[in-house]
Structure formats: structure tokens, C-alpha cells
Design a protein around this motif. Structure first.
Motif, PDB file in Angstrom:
ATOM      1  N   ARG A 230       0.845  -1.202   0.000  1.00  0.00           N
ATOM      2  CA  ARG A 230       0.000   0.000   0.000  1.00  0.00           C
ATOM      3  C   ARG A 230       0.876   1.247   0.000  1.00  0.00           C
ATOM      4  O   ARG A 230       1.715   1.422   0.883  1.00  0.00           O
ATOM      5  CB  ARG A 230      -0.934   0.017   1.212  1.00  0.00           C
ATOM      6  N   GLU A 232       0.426   4.076   0.869  1.00  0.00           N
ATOM      7  CA  GLU A 232      -0.159   5.131   1.688  1.00  0.00           C
ATOM      8  C   GLU A 232       0.969   5.924   2.324  1.00  0.00           C
ATOM      9  O   GLU A 232       1.922   5.374   2.843  1.00  0.00           O
ATOM     10  CB  GLU A 232      -1.106   4.575   2.752  1.00  0.00           C
ATOM     11  N   HIS A 239       1.975   1.400  10.137  1.00  0.00           N
ATOM     12  CA  HIS A 239       1.783   1.195   8.703  1.00  0.00           C
ATOM     13  C   HIS A 239       3.099   0.940   7.979  1.00  0.00           C
ATOM     14  O   HIS A 239       4.069   1.658   8.198  1.00  0.00           O
ATOM     15  CB  HIS A 239       1.108   2.422   8.065  1.00  0.00           C
TER      16      HIS A 239
HETATM   17 MN    MN Z   1      -5.415   1.866   5.919  1.00  0.00          MN
END
Ligand code: MN
Ligand code: ATP
Length: 479
Positions: A230, A232, A239
């Protein structure tokens, strides 16, 4: 011949009988020109090798420095010193690889910080902390396969390169062989992916779920366990850009079955490491306790690591609806004293601070939240009769927040298509997904457990970069 060697963990558990043994490893310390602490990664406990005074020449002894690798043969005897049951009385010592103490970046004397160790992540496996972490990580991965295998789930390998976006949102890494400088363009100026390797735009997968559903709607019960990606740009301690996810998917299964499975799975993993990695957990518990001492009293956790894990084994998770969660937050002293940074009202996506309030302050245990508003969840979640919520469930745990996200899937073709249109998901492109609903559709459900989040929970580490060997985060892909 190297395979005559015995690993340190095995030697430490052997009854000494003056038997001849061969052991290899890296020097952790060398005291009094006589006592070598040798480690080979099989346990945090070092093997004491005794080099009899006067038996070895100066040249060799000088090369026995922290980090150097040795081959030792000798006799296994009961230890005369304190702190270990056995030791090896060396007969021969061979230096396999020298390690210059002036340039070796890992000086264990003054405990290196986790931040520093991230900069030398290629060497951090050699510390006690990371030895424990990676043995636990292995155990959790192994236990995952064992759990699902015992339950009759098939391990399905879903693709890493995909042309679909399971969440219907951005945050993907593009996979392309198109030249950066002369990208082929269509007449309207957009990139012409028909000239790309796959003849279409493709990405690294963000989840194996959609493909997992294809497997489950024929094989009944499958799970995936693979890397997901991801892009992000959230530089948080929870994360990663590349993380591992376990995604079971079950036909003939509703939301409650789904929650029961997730809860059983988490307990199984914890029980497994409690049974097989006790020493490492105790080491990590100690490490955490020391770290906690640096924190203000109010921020310290009430339970130690082992007690926390035991607590999870013996207590049911609290199950509440999203609507109840919002009510609890609105009634909370934290809300009334304006302690939350983000707004609280029905319809919001719960922020980490809200999740942590619920599990750490209010319930003081893991919580499963169900029935989220449909507008903050993915298109494939089953629509509830109220027209507002979906059959979603997130599991939140102390110290971390969300560890599992899952749902019962929408199995009714008309409802699913309507929702996809509302959310601008390209219905035609997803023909293969919709075929599962066209041909013998069944109620089914599944979830995704973030493997590194589970690692954080089990090890008590606080930064996700410290529970994966080679973390990938914004602006960082070294090693
Ligand atoms: Mn998320
Ligand atoms: P979050 O709100 O924490 O970003 P999410 O809602 O995006 O999570 P899902 O899409 O439901 O998460 O993914 C399933 C699980 O994967 C999450 O519960 C979490 O454990 C894990 N996960 C999600 N994103 C990441 C990430 N970037 N790094 C590590 N684990 C992640």
C-alpha cells in the motif's frame, strides 16, 4: 563438514558427559582471555566456551572479538561458573571470520537504540532483541499454517500483480515496463496502457480477498498468507508500504462465524508462542518493562507482556456495534474534556485515538466492532436491513488499534451491483468477481489480519519497523 555441529540451543539442553562436540557461532563477548560467549541465533542464551589459559597463542586470542565467527570443538562439561548449566572446554578454536572491533557497527556494550539498529538493519539480527523477534515471527507464521490446516482450509496463492483494486481506492504501486521518458499516450493525452506489459494498467496487490472469494466459493474454505502493498503516505508506527496479511475466506459463513474464527485464530497464535517461545517472550517482556520505566506513570500499561497475553487467552473479546462505540465515545470523559483530536459523530471512520480509548480505557480488553456505516466501508460488504450499515467487523486491541478488518460479503447480485454503481466501481471490469454471485452464490465471509500488527501485539514492540526484517516505508527501502 559443517553438519556435525550442534546448535547452541540443543547443547544447552544436553546433559554434560564430557562428550566431544562441535559448535559454531558468533562471539558475543570475550572475558579474561578465557571465557567466550558464543551465539548462533538458535536462542538468546549464549554458550560459554572456555579457552584454557596458555593453551592458545596471542595471535588467535586477539582475533576473538565480538562479531567474529568461530568453529570450536571440545568437551561438554557441567559449568563451574554461575549462570549456565553446561560449558564447552575448547580443544580447538578456529576463526572462521574475523571482525574488526574498530569498524564493527554493532557495539553491544552500550545497548544500541532501536532507532540506530534500524540504520543497521542488516546486522540487527545479531542482537538479543531481534533474535527473539524473528524466532517469534517464524513461530507465528508456522502456527498460522498449522491452525488453518487443522481446520481444513486450503492455502491459496493469490496473485501479487493484479489489475484490480480490492478497496476501490488509490494507494497502489504501479507495475509497468513502459519507458518513463517516452510513455505512449492516447489521443486524449492519457497513458496508453495497452502498450504496457500486461496490455492494461496493473499494480501490486493491496489484498488477496477478491481472488480469495473465487477460491472459497468452490473450495469452501481457503486462506492466503502473502505480502500486500500500500502506497499510503502515512508515516505511522503501524503502517508499512509492504506488509504481510493473512486472509481467510469461508463459504457458508456469516458475520458471527467470522468473528468466532478470528478470535479463535488470535488465541491459537498466542497459545502457540506461549508454548513454544516462552524464553523469547520472557526476554521481550523484560525489555518492555524496562522501556516502560522510562515513561510517565499514566502512560504505562497495567499488565506486563505475558500477563497481557494470558489475559487474551482467558477472556472473551468484547463485541459492540459501531453505534454503541460512538455512544461510548460521546459519553467519555476524554470527549467531554476535548481530549480527542478528531471529531466524534455517527458516520466518522474511527481514528486510532478512538479505537485506543475503547480498548485501553473503556473496556480494557480486545473489542470487536460490528455494523459500520456503509459509506466508510468497501463495496463488497453485506448491506444490513437498516439501509445504513454493513456487516463489517474490526478487531481492536490494546496498544495498537485495528488488527483485523473483515466482513460478511454481499452475496446478492442485485444489491452488489447497485452498490458498485453508487461507489463508481467499474462493474464490467469486475465480471469475473460478479460471476461468483451469478452462478451458485452463497453466504460467505472473511477477514484480513495484519501479520506485523499481530507481531506488535505479541512482542510488545511499539514500532512496526521493528517486527519485519526489511521495512519498506515512505522514503525508506534500504537493504
Ligand atoms: Mn489503511
Ligand atoms: P488502518 O485503518 O489501520 O489503515 P485498514 O482499514 O486500511 O487499516 P484493512 O484494509 O482492513 O486495514 O486491512 C486488514 C488488516 O491489515 C488491518 O486490520 C491491519 O491489521 C493490516 N494493515 C492494513 N494496512 C496496513 C499497513 N499499511 N501496514 C501494516 N498492516 C496493515
Amino acid at each position: 563438514m559443517f553438519n556435525t555441529r550442534v546448535k547452541v540451543a540443543a547443547l544447552l539442553a544436553t546433559t554434560p558427559d564430557n562428550q566431544e562436540v562441535t559448535v559454531m557461532g558468533w562471539v558475543r563477548s570475550f572475558r579474561n582471555n578465557q571465557f567466550i560467549a558464543l551465539n548462533d541465533g538458535s536462542t538468546n542464551n549464549n554458550l560459554q566456551v572456555v579457552a584454557e589459559l596458555g593453551a592458545y597463542d596471542e595471535d588467535l586470542l586477539k582475533k576473538i572479538t565480538p562479531g567474529a565467527s568461530l568453529k570450536v570443538t571440545g568437551r561438554l562439561i557441567a559449568s563451574l561458573g554461575k549462570g549456565q548449566a553446561v560449558e564447552v572446554k575448547a580443544a580447538t578454536i578456529e576463526i572462521l571470520g574475523e571482525c574488526n572491533p574498530d569498524t564493527y557497527p554493532l557495539q553491544l556494550k552500550n545497548r544500541p537504540s532501536l532507532e540506530y539498529l534500524r540504520e543497521i538493519a542488516h546486522l540487527r539480527f545479531r542482537t538479543n532483541t531481534f533474535g527473539a523477534i524473528f524466532r517469534v515471527r517464524h513461530a507465528l507464521a508456522f502456527a498460522t499454517h498449522q491452525f488453518f490446516n487443522e481446520k481444513g482450509f486450503l492455502y491459496l496463492h493469490t496473485p501479487i500483480i493484479t489489475a484490480s483494486d480490492a478497496e476501490g481506492a488509490g494507494e497502489m504501486f504501479r507495475v509497468s515496463t513502459l519507458p518513463f521518458d517516452h510513455t505512449p499516450r492516447k489521443e486524449d493525452g492519457t497513458i496508453d496502457f495497452s502498450e504496457d506489459f500486461f496490455g492494461r494498467a496493473s499494480n501490486l496487490t493491496v489484498s488477496g480477498q477478491l481472488e480469495g472469494e473465487l477460491g472459497a466459493t468452490a473450495l469452501s474454505e481457503i486462506y492466503t498468507f502473502g505480502p500486500t502493498f500500500r502506497a499510503e503516505n502515512s508515516n505511522t508506527a503501524r503502517h508499512l508500504a509492504e506488509f504481510w496479511m493473512i486472509e481467510p475466506e469461508m463459504a457458508f459463513c456469516d458475520l458471527e462465524d467470522n468473528m468466532n474464527l478470528a478470535e479463535a485464530f488470535i488465541r491459537y497464535l498466542i497459545q502457540y508462542v506461549m508454548d513454544h517461545n516462552r524464553e523469547d517472550l520472557e526476554f521481550l517482556a523484560q525489555r518492555l518493562a524496562e522501556e516502560e520505566k522510562q515513561r510517565p506513570q499514566a502512560e504505562r500499561s497495567e499488565l506486563g507482556l505475558i500477563e497481557k497475553l494470558e489475559f487474551v487467552l482467558t477472556n472473551q473479546f468484547q463485541r459492540i456495534t459501531y453505534t454503541q462505540a460512538i455512544d461510548i465515545l460521546l459519553e467519555s470523559p476524554a470527549y467531554k474534556k476535548k481530549k480527542f483530536q478528531y471529531e466524534v459523530k455517527w458516520g466518522i471512520d474511527l481514528q486510532s485515538e478512538h479505537e485506543r480509548y475503547l480498548v485501553e480505557k473503556h473496556f480494557k480488553k480486545p473489542v470487536i466492532v460490528t455494523g459500520y456505516p456503509k459509506d466508510i466501508k468497501a463495496f463488497y460488504m453485506r448491506q444490513n436491513d437498516d439501509g445504513k450499515t454493513v456487516a463489517a467487523m474490526d478487531i481492536l486491541v490494546p496498544g495498537i488499534g485495528e488488527i483485523v478488518g473483515g466482513s460478511q460479503r454481499e452475496e446478492r447480485l442485485d444489491r452488489l451491483q447497485a452498490r458498485m454503481q453508487e461507489m463508481h466501481i467499474p462493474v464490467e471490469e469486475m465480471w469475473w468477481y460478479l460471476d461468483t454471485r451469478r452462478f451458485g452464490t452463497v453466504p460467505h465471509a472473511g477477514f484480513g489480519l495484519g501479520f506485523e500488527r499481530m507481531m506488535l501485539f505479541v512482542t510488545g514492540m511499539t514500532n512496526i519497523r521493528d517486527v519485519i526484517a526489511f521495512p519498506r516505508t515512505p522514503k525508506s527501502a534500504e537493504f
